[in-house]
Design a protein around this motif. Sequence first.
Motif, PDB file in Angstrom:
ATOM      1  N   GLN A  37       0.817  -1.211   0.000  1.00 38.12           N
ATOM      2  CA  GLN A  37       0.000   0.000   0.000  1.00 38.12           C
ATOM      3  C   GLN A  37       0.854   1.265   0.000  1.00 38.12           C
ATOM      4  N   GLY A  38       1.987   1.244   0.687  1.00 38.40           N
ATOM      5  CA  GLY A  38       2.819   2.430   0.773  1.00 38.40           C
ATOM      6  C   GLY A  38       3.713   2.668  -0.424  1.00 38.40           C
ATOM      7  N   GLU A  39       4.238   1.600  -1.018  1.00 36.66           N
ATOM      8  CA  GLU A  39       5.231   1.733  -2.081  1.00 36.66           C
ATOM      9  C   GLU A  39       4.713   1.358  -3.471  1.00 36.66           C
ATOM     10  N   ILE A  40       3.881   0.354  -3.572  1.00 34.71           N
ATOM     11  CA  ILE A  40       3.487  -0.196  -4.874  1.00 34.71           C
ATOM     12  C   ILE A  40       2.188   0.425  -5.391  1.00 34.71           C
ATOM     13  N   VAL A  41       1.216   0.628  -4.525  1.00 39.44           N
ATOM     14  CA  VAL A  41      -0.073   1.180  -4.970  1.00 39.44           C
ATOM     15  C   VAL A  41       0.102   2.510  -5.705  1.00 39.44           C
ATOM     16  N   LEU A  43       2.535   3.462  -7.529  1.00 42.48           N
ATOM     17  CA  LEU A  43       3.074   3.142  -8.860  1.00 42.48           C
ATOM     18  C   LEU A  43       2.003   2.540  -9.759  1.00 42.48           C
ATOM     19  N   ILE A  44       1.159   1.684  -9.209  1.00 43.72           N
ATOM     20  CA  ILE A  44       0.073   1.087  -9.984  1.00 43.72           C
ATOM     21  C   ILE A  44      -0.922   2.165 -10.394  1.00 43.72           C
ATOM     22  N   ASN A  45      -1.204   3.092  -9.490  1.00 42.09           N
ATOM     23  CA  ASN A  45      -2.162   4.162  -9.803  1.00 42.09           C
ATOM     24  C   ASN A  45      -1.661   5.074 -10.918  1.00 42.09           C
ATOM     25  N   GLU A  46      -0.341   5.187 -11.075  1.00 44.98           N
ATOM     26  CA  GLU A  46       0.214   5.971 -12.189  1.00 44.98           C
ATOM     27  C   GLU A  46      -0.043   5.288 -13.529  1.00 44.98           C
ATOM     28  N   LYS A  47      -0.081   3.960 -13.507  1.00 46.57           N
ATOM     29  CA  LYS A  47      -0.341   3.191 -14.731  1.00 46.57           C
ATOM     30  C   LYS A  47      -1.846   3.150 -14.947  1.00 46.57           C
ATOM     31  N   LYS A  48      -2.292   3.566 -16.080  1.00 43.57           N
ATOM     32  CA  LYS A  48      -3.734   3.621 -16.338  1.00 43.57           C
ATOM     33  C   LYS A  48      -4.318   2.262 -16.718  1.00 43.57           C
TER      34      LYS A  48
END
Length: 114
Positions: A37-41, A43-48
């Motif tokens: 939740q702190g590090e990966i989410v 980054l995923i949210n940047e990817k559409k």
Amino acid sequence: MGVDYSANYGIGFKLRHPQSNEKFEKEYDSNFISFFQGEIVPLINEKKDFQYFEVGEGSYDGTENEVYVTIKGGLAPIWDNALRRCADLKTFLWSLDLISLEDQADIVGGLEVY
């Protein structure tokens, strides 16, 4: 006492704990969900094209949920570019040490109980 749940599914990968990540081990004390939740989410949210979900009863009984990252759009609308999109997702997750190169995209899903 009632139990609520949500059903989740898609084409993607089940994540594993990073094999050698000092931030995961020291800053997050090897707590995968907090690390995710702190590090990966973000980054995923940047990817559409990508989305994530948890599966399991961790919110209910305190165990660790499984985490999946899938191609956004459910099953039907993604077939047009599914191979390219799966390759992009695999490269993204592998670069973060969340899957191995041997892992293959699959239809994944389950219930999150909370």
